[in-house]
Scaffold this active site. Structure first.
Site, PDB file in Angstrom:
ATOM      1  N   ASP A 136      36.800  11.501  57.068  1.00  0.00           N
ATOM      2  CA  ASP A 136      36.804  11.973  55.692  1.00  0.00           C
ATOM      3  C   ASP A 136      35.344  12.168  55.292  1.00  0.00           C
ATOM      4  OD1 ASP A 136      35.841   9.460  55.372  1.00  0.00           O
ATOM      5  OD2 ASP A 136      37.450   8.744  54.077  1.00  0.00           O
TER       6      ASP A 136
ATOM      7  N   HIS B 278      40.557  13.109  64.524  1.00  0.00           N
ATOM      8  CA  HIS B 278      40.790  13.235  63.099  1.00  0.00           C
ATOM      9  C   HIS B 278      39.447  13.364  62.408  1.00  0.00           C
ATOM     10  CE1 HIS B 278      42.857  12.662  59.293  1.00  0.00           C
ATOM     11  NE2 HIS B 278      41.888  11.838  58.949  1.00  0.00           N
TER      12      HIS B 278
END
Ligand SMILES: *[C@@H]1O[C@H](CO)[C@@H](O)[C@H](O)[C@H]1NC(C)=O
Ligand SMILES: *[C@@H]1O[C@H](CO)[C@@H](O)[C@H](O)[C@H]1NC(C)=O
Ligand SMILES: *[C@@H]1O[C@H](CO)[C@@H](O)[C@H](O)[C@H]1NC(C)=O
Ligand SMILES: *[C@@H]1O[C@H](CO)[C@@H](O)[C@H](O)[C@H]1NC(C)=O
Ligand SMILES: *[C@@H]1O[C@H](CO)[C@@H](O)[C@H](O)[C@H]1NC(C)=O
Ligand SMILES: *[C@@H]1O[C@H](CO)[C@@H](O)[C@H](O)[C@H]1NC(C)=O
Ligand SMILES: *[C@@H]1O[C@H](CO)[C@@H](O)[C@H](O)[C@H]1NC(C)=O
Ligand SMILES: *[C@@H]1O[C@H](CO)[C@@H](O)[C@H](O)[C@H]1NC(C)=O
Ligand SMILES: *[C@@H]1O[C@H](CO)[C@@H](O)[C@H](O)[C@H]1NC(C)=O
Ligand SMILES: *[C@@H]1O[C@H](CO)[C@@H](O)[C@H](O)[C@H]1NC(C)=O
Ligand SMILES: *[C@@H]1O[C@H](CO)[C@@H](O)[C@H](O)[C@H]1NC(C)=O
Ligand SMILES: CC(=O)N[C@H]1CO[C@H](CO)[C@@H](O)[C@@H]1O
Ligand SMILES: [Ca+2]
Length: 756
Positions: free
Chosen positions: A361, A674
């Site tokens: 993120d 990810h």
């Protein structure tokens, strides 16, 4: 200001035996379709069971048609499911339908409708298809989306209002599917597990074979021409608790001839190829460091340095569409009430640009930044003191970063990008007292300013800092770091009990909570003592709880991490020249810590130092390697070197999954990590997503997680054991994310291994 001290802060004769090697199952491609249609009766063949229609419509030629009066408000007319479906947060959904309108108009689709109390905002913003342009001719539409919320009773709504004309809108063939990962067979690779990147000529060479056989099997080592160069018998090991499989090992340490494309063969099964090379880890030292440049915030990523596919504009500098980090307020008191369960806010804004994005993120955190920066600085500092290092290599121009010709060592330049951010996160001197727990406290100088919006950081408690390896290169910066460290240390001593929160609720990002700050104080005092030789810091080192703690407290089972900085403190006190009282005992402690990890490794047939596989387990393994490798640096006893090198093999494929977790280092390497920056797989799964690249070479996945929890893992890793709990899927954040504190562990270890 001269001491360049730094920084903070495996051919079976009998065919019968062949069948005894563990079989490799061919992976089945995921199919996009195949989960049950989540929308019932979407073809309206028998009327509208399962749907609410406002105003009531009629069926014509298999389509549900609704006449929407002119001027109907956007949300006042709709077609909505009455039967619910489970909406899995972050998973991938495919929505198809056909539609037409008597006057061109836009259709608006939502899951779970909208929230009147939030100004009519969609409950789940990720299916935002305000722009479904209907025309008078019947057209098919197809959408892919990922819900932002977990919801076990989701509805699907088509809003029809908002046209100035009386409009007849018709919909049909509505189908909604969640991505299908079944049937899925985990690809465990060949039964012979090797370090796919390779082995050092003068290092240990061991492979692991998965076989049900209890007796030895014959193995052959073949060179790249397929010529037999060595053979032997496997050593049956028994049950590998890391995978629950029966395994054997192969020791071919005695083959020292360099080459590439070697393979091991047992019972006709062939391993992935590997090299034997003395320069094995040279490129990894560079690639693992250049990962950090790619994680930088607040600077454009230069195509000339990283290739056009990785270039991007500066992030988070107040330029649309980025959120800015340049004028950042503290969170509001009400937010603090929700996140910290106590009121806290401040009256100033900070420029907290720069720094590295923490993980997949785009958050930035001081806590994780601290350990990451420390490991990079330790890698550099090691080049100043460790025997047999390549200090000349760690200089200016070593990395492809913007500062590659500024006269300063590039490792320091990269670390400085994060340190500048951390320095900005320090509560400004002479700040007004801040409201905390209902009382006003002077937090001036505390090591880390509390959270930026959705970028939580250590809440006050001091995180130790940078020493001054910079002194030689940039004495002003070195002085600034040291001054900041002194101020932060003093402020933390004045307010020792202000901790980071246990949760950041749903504001985005992860929490780094820690209510034992004795290790941080130990680390801070150690770094400040090594830097200044001042008695106050030596006293604080010697009187710290951890100083005389037992070995398993100083060197936690399964390796250190950001919440156990006592280990780093001892590594530095032992490895970097200093005169702290009782330094010999610290050195013995580090050697005992290494022995403790090595004792675990002897029980493991894959070279691991760990017996459990938590989130980010690869970093646990690498951090254990750092301890054992430091023991080698200190003692020059090759037992430690051998152990540390054996530890590397796990990361590069000597594991139950034959998985090399470092992108492009091996044959079966992690490729779909990810990360918002490198989510190329998502670009393929969701065609309307922007095209982003795959992870850069040298990026490492978090690795096996025996308690995985994310959409793909929940589908395909049920009841997995240890090393088998990993899936190379872009949405598997619990097994496949990238993070700076994992990258820094790899960078330190790669730099050490490159010197071997
Ligand atoms: C919605 O899902 C819940 C949980 O699976 C179930 O108990 C309930 O009956 C469902 N309601 C409808 C209206 O289908
Ligand atoms: C949805 O539409 C896409 C694109 O036309 C098509 O490839 C896919 O097969 C459709 N899915 C279903 C369930 O009809
Ligand atoms: C939905 O998309 C529109 C148009 O692209 C955009 O203006 C709006 O902000 C989006 N809404 C949400 C909640 O993302
Ligand atoms: C699910 O949603 C339906 C329709 O909104 C509602 O009637 C029902 O009560 C909900 N069920 C649960 C378990 O929330
Ligand atoms: C509807 O009519 C109003 C008033 O004439 C106009 O302002 C508006 O843009 C029109 N909306 C659409 C979607 O055409
Ligand atoms: C191997 O070890 C695992 C983990 O300890 C255990 O669950 C399993 O039962 C063992 N298998 C055998 C064959 O002993
Ligand atoms: C390697 O060679 C040495 C010397 O010939 C021998 O003593 C040793 O047993 C060999 N090791 C293995 C693992 O084959
Ligand atoms: C935060 O919580 C405190 C009580 O703990 C309360 O007095 C205060 O009003 C709350 N602040 C806001 C803005 O809701
Ligand atoms: C912020 O400043 C205002 C006005 O000076 C003051 O009333 C308020 O108490 C201050 N809040 C905090 C958290 O310091
Ligand atoms: C340690 O003490 C010795 C003897 O006083 C001195 O020469 C050396 O410079 C000191 N080392 C450090 C790092 O201060
Ligand atoms: C090297 O370390 C090992 C493990 O502690 C020990 O058994 C051995 O005696 C040491 N060798 C030397 C030369 O000190
Ligand atoms: C009338 C009709 O077709 N009803 C179907 C609606 O969808 C449910 C679930 O798929 C079926 O069970 C009904 O038969
Ligand atoms: Ca430089």
């Amino acid at each position: 200001m001269v001491h360049p001290i730094f920084l903070l802060v495996i051919l079976l004769p009998a065919v019968a035996q062949c069948s005894r090697l563990d079989k490799r199952q061919t992976p089945v491609e995921n199919e996009a379709l195949g989960t049950p249609n989540l929308v019932h009766n979407g073809s309206f063949t028998d009327g509208t069971p399962g749907w609410t229609v406002e105003p009531p419509g009629f069926i014509r030629e298999g389509m549900l048609c609704v006449v929407v009066p002119a001027g109907t408000a956007p949300k006042a007319s709709y077609i909505e499911t009455t039967q619910n479906f489970t909406q899995v947060k972050n998973d991938i959904y495919y929505l198809n339908f056909t539609a037409s309108a008597s006057h061109a108009t836009n259709l608006w689709i939502q899951t779970n409708g909208y929230d009147p109390s939030a100004g009519g905002a969609p409950v789940d913003p990720n299916l935002n298809t305000t722009q479904v342009p209907l025309t008078t001719s019947l057209q098919p539409f197809s959408f892919h989306f990922s819900p932002a919320n977990q919801e076990n009773n989701s509805t699907l709504t088509f809003f029809l209002g908002g046209s100035n004309f009386t409009n007849e809108i018709c919909l049909g063939d509505i189908s909604l599917h969640r991505i299908n990962r079944l049937p899925y067979h985990q690809d465990v690779g060949p039964a012979i597990k090797v370090n796919q990147h390779g082995y050092l000529p003068n290092g240990p060479k061991i492979a692991t074979v998965m076989s049900q056989s209890d007796s030895s099997l014959s193995w052959n080592l073949l060179n790249s021409h397929g010529t037999l160069v060595m053979s032997g018998q496997t050593h049956p090991f028994g049950n590998d608790t890391g995978s629950g499989r029966n395994v054997h090992t192969i020791d071919f340490t005695n083959h020292t001839k360099q080459g590439s494309g070697y393979t091991l063969e047992v019972a006709g099964e062939v391993s992935y190829p590997f090299a034997i090379s003395s320069t094995l880890y040279t490129s990894l030292r560079q690639d693992s460091m250049e990962f950090f440049y790619q994680q930088r915030s607040g600077i454009a990523i230069d195509a000339e340095l990283v290739g056009y596919q990785y270039a991007r504009p500066a992030g988070h500098i107040n330029v649309f569409p980025n959120q800015g980090d340049v004028v950042t307020p503290c969170q509001y008191e009400w937010e603090s009430n929700v996140t910290y369960l106590e009121p806290w806010t401040c009256n100033y804004t900070l420029d907290v640009s720069q720094g590295w994005y923490d993980a997949g993120d785009l958050g930035k955190y001081v806590v994780n930044g601290g350990i990451s920066t420390a490991q990079i600085l330790m890698a550099y500092e090691r080049s100043l003191y460790a025997p047999n290092n390549s200090s000349n290599l760690l200089g200016d121009g070593f990395l492809r970063i913007p500062e590659r010709s500024n006269g300063y060592p590039d490792f320091l330049d990269e670390a400085r990008w994060e340190m500048e951010f951390m320095l900005k996160m320090q509560v400004p001197q002479n700040s007004p007292p801040q409201l905390l727990n209902g009382i006003y406290i002077d937090m001036s100088g505390m090591g880390a300013s509390p959270p930026l919006h959705s970028r939580n950081t250590e809440h006050g408690s001091y995180r130790s800092y940078e020493r001054k390896i910079w002194a030689k290169f940039d004495s002003a910066f070195a002085q600034r770091c040291l001054d900041a460290a002194r101020v932060g240390y003093a402020a933390a001593k004045a307010n020792p009990a202000i901790y980071a929160p246990g949760t950041d609720w749903d504001l985005g990002g992860g929490a780094y909570s820690d209510d034992d700050v004795r290790d941080e104080f130990y680390w801070a005092a150690a770094e400040l003592y090594i830097t200044t030789s001042e008695a106050e810091f030596e006293n604080d080192v010697i009187s710290n709880y951890y100083h005389t703690a037992n070995v398993s407290t100083l060197f936690p089972q399964g390796g250190f991490g950001w919440s156990s900085m006592q280990t780093l403190a001892q590594l530095d006190l032992a490895a970097v020249p200093n005169n702290v009282t009782g330094r010999d005992a610290i050195i013995e402690s580090v050697m005992a810590g290494a022995e403790q990890y090595m004792a675990v490794q002897t029980t493991q047939p894959t070279g691991v130092f760990i017996t459990s596989y938590p989130w980010g387990s690869n970093s646990n393994q690498l951090n254990c390697i750092q301890v054992v490798a430091t023991a080698y640096d200190i003692s020059r006893n090759t037992t430690y070197r051998t152990s540390a090198l054996l530890g590397m093999d796990y990361i590069f494929g000597r594991n139950a999954l034959s998985q090399s977790y470092v992108h492009d280092y091996g044959t079966k390497t992690s490729s779909n990590m990810h990360s918002r920056l490198f989510a190329n797989e998502l670009s393929r799964l969701i065609p309307q997503n922007p095209i982003v690249p795959s992870p850069p070479k040298g990026a490492m996945a978090g690795g096996a997680n025996e308690s995985p929890d994310d959409p793909p893992a929940n589908d395909v890793l049920k009841n997995c054991v240890g090393q088998l709990c990993y899936v190379d899927d872009v949405n598997s954040y619990s097994t496949n994310e990238v993070a700076i504190n994992w990258g820094s562990a790899l960078a330190w270890v790669a730099s050490w291994a490159a010197d071997q």
